[in-house]
Design a protein around this motif. Structure first.
Motif, short mmCIF file in Angstrom:
data_model
loop_
_atom_site.label_atom_id
_atom_site.label_comp_id
_atom_site.label_asym_id
_atom_site.label_seq_id
_atom_site.Cartn_x
_atom_site.Cartn_y
_atom_site.Cartn_z
N PHE A 1 18.22 -6.16 34.03
CA PHE A 1 18.85 -7.11 34.95
C PHE A 1 18.32 -8.53 34.79
O PHE A 1 18.14 -9.25 35.76
CB PHE A 1 18.72 -6.64 36.40
CG PHE A 1 19.18 -5.22 36.59
CD1 PHE A 1 20.52 -4.89 36.51
CD2 PHE A 1 18.26 -4.21 36.82
CE1 PHE A 1 20.95 -3.58 36.67
CE2 PHE A 1 18.68 -2.90 36.98
CZ PHE A 1 20.02 -2.59 36.90
N SER A 2 18.06 -8.93 33.53
CA SER A 2 17.63 -10.30 33.27
C SER A 2 18.73 -11.26 33.69
O SER A 2 19.92 -10.97 33.55
CB SER A 2 17.34 -10.48 31.78
OG SER A 2 16.33 -9.59 31.37
N LEU B 1 28.11 -9.73 35.21
CA LEU B 1 28.87 -8.87 36.11
C LEU B 1 28.69 -7.42 35.69
O LEU B 1 29.01 -7.05 34.56
CB LEU B 1 30.36 -9.23 36.07
CG LEU B 1 31.30 -8.34 36.89
CD1 LEU B 1 30.95 -8.39 38.38
CD2 LEU B 1 32.75 -8.74 36.66
N TYR B 2 28.14 -6.63 36.60
CA TYR B 2 28.00 -5.19 36.42
C TYR B 2 29.04 -4.50 37.29
O TYR B 2 29.16 -4.81 38.47
CB TYR B 2 26.62 -4.71 36.87
CG TYR B 2 25.47 -5.15 36.00
CD1 TYR B 2 24.99 -4.31 34.99
CD2 TYR B 2 24.86 -6.38 36.19
CE1 TYR B 2 23.91 -4.69 34.21
CE2 TYR B 2 23.78 -6.78 35.40
CZ TYR B 2 23.31 -5.93 34.42
OH TYR B 2 22.25 -6.31 33.64
N ILE B 3 29.78 -3.56 36.70
CA ILE B 3 30.77 -2.78 37.43
C ILE B 3 30.43 -1.32 37.19
O ILE B 3 30.34 -0.89 36.04
CB ILE B 3 32.20 -3.05 36.92
CG1 ILE B 3 32.49 -4.55 36.96
CG2 ILE B 3 33.22 -2.26 37.74
CD1 ILE B 3 33.61 -4.97 36.02
N TYR B 4 30.20 -0.56 38.26
CA TYR B 4 29.80 0.83 38.07
C TYR B 4 30.57 1.76 39.00
O TYR B 4 31.19 1.32 39.97
CB TYR B 4 28.29 0.99 38.31
CG TYR B 4 27.87 0.84 39.74
CD1 TYR B 4 27.71 1.95 40.55
CD2 TYR B 4 27.63 -0.42 40.29
CE1 TYR B 4 27.33 1.81 41.89
CE2 TYR B 4 27.25 -0.56 41.61
CZ TYR B 4 27.10 0.56 42.41
OH TYR B 4 26.73 0.43 43.71
N ARG B 5 30.51 3.04 38.65
CA ARG B 5 31.13 4.05 39.50
C ARG B 5 30.22 5.27 39.54
O ARG B 5 29.90 5.85 38.51
CB ARG B 5 32.49 4.45 38.96
CG ARG B 5 33.20 5.41 39.91
CD ARG B 5 34.59 5.70 39.43
NE ARG B 5 34.71 7.13 39.19
CZ ARG B 5 35.62 7.67 38.41
NH1 ARG B 5 36.48 6.91 37.77
NH2 ARG B 5 35.66 8.96 38.25
N TYR C 1 29.15 -4.01 31.63
CA TYR C 1 28.47 -5.28 31.82
C TYR C 1 29.28 -6.33 31.07
O TYR C 1 29.68 -6.11 29.92
CB TYR C 1 27.04 -5.27 31.29
CG TYR C 1 26.39 -6.64 31.38
CD1 TYR C 1 25.90 -7.10 32.59
CD2 TYR C 1 26.33 -7.47 30.27
CE1 TYR C 1 25.34 -8.36 32.68
CE2 TYR C 1 25.78 -8.74 30.36
CZ TYR C 1 25.28 -9.17 31.57
OH TYR C 1 24.73 -10.43 31.67
N LYS C 2 29.49 -7.46 31.71
CA LYS C 2 30.24 -8.55 31.08
C LYS C 2 29.66 -9.87 31.53
O LYS C 2 29.38 -10.06 32.70
CB LYS C 2 31.71 -8.44 31.48
CG LYS C 2 32.64 -9.35 30.74
CD LYS C 2 34.06 -8.89 30.91
CE LYS C 2 35.02 -9.68 30.06
NZ LYS C 2 34.88 -9.51 28.64
N GLU C 3 29.46 -10.77 30.57
CA GLU C 3 29.08 -12.14 30.93
C GLU C 3 30.36 -12.90 31.22
O GLU C 3 31.34 -12.80 30.48
CB GLU C 3 28.29 -12.81 29.80
CG GLU C 3 26.86 -12.38 29.77
CD GLU C 3 25.97 -13.31 28.96
OE1 GLU C 3 26.49 -14.10 28.14
OE2 GLU C 3 24.75 -13.24 29.16
N GLY D 1 23.73 -18.24 36.03
CA GLY D 1 22.35 -17.79 36.12
C GLY D 1 22.12 -16.62 37.06
O GLY D 1 20.99 -16.24 37.28
N LYS D 2 23.20 -16.04 37.62
CA LYS D 2 23.06 -14.93 38.57
C LYS D 2 23.82 -13.70 38.08
O LYS D 2 24.79 -13.81 37.35
CB LYS D 2 23.61 -15.32 39.94
CG LYS D 2 22.80 -16.34 40.67
CD LYS D 2 23.34 -16.51 42.07
CE LYS D 2 22.44 -17.41 42.90
NZ LYS D 2 22.89 -17.48 44.28
#
Length: 116
Positions: free
Chosen positions: A4-5, A14-18, A47-49, A75-76
């Motif tokens: 999670f840098s 952007l993290y998208i999980y299920r 994960y996508k920037e 930056g977040k």
């Protein structure tokens, strides 16, 4: 990815999980700003920037897409949870933004998927 840098100042992560108990076998597509990222399965994350600014994250559902709009700052990192909800004929899906602690745990419990 699971460290999670923080991304560069001109990007957001952007993290998208299920991780849902219901509908484990269902695959549901996830889109960002109208472009499909991929299909989710249980215990999977993407994960996508992305660029800073307003974005719309959506997922297919039984009757129509469900979407959430969020404002990304450079930056977040941001976390979104897709969840399955039981429908009349097939399970639908919803999506929501979650806080960092919940999101990090959800990602840790998942495997990285290859996005389109």
């Amino acid at each position: 990815m699971k460290q999670f840098s923080a991304p560069a100042a001109d990007k957001a992560g952007l993290y998208i999980y299920r991780n849902s108990f219901a509908g484990k076998a269902l695959k549901k597509s996830v889109s960002l700003d109208g472009k499909v990222i991929g299909e989710t399965a249980n215990k999977v994350y993407f994960y996508k920037e992305i660029t800073p600014g307003q974005h719309v994250l959506s997922t297919e559902s039984e009757f129509s897409d469900n979407a959430v709009t969020f404002q990304a700052e450079g930056g977040k990192n941001y976390f979104a949870r897709q969840y399955i909800k039981m429908g009349v004929f097939v399970g639908g899906a919803g999506i929501e933004m979650v806080d960092d602690a919940e999101g990090m745990q959800g990602v840790r419990d998942s495997k990285l998927a290859i996005s389109k």
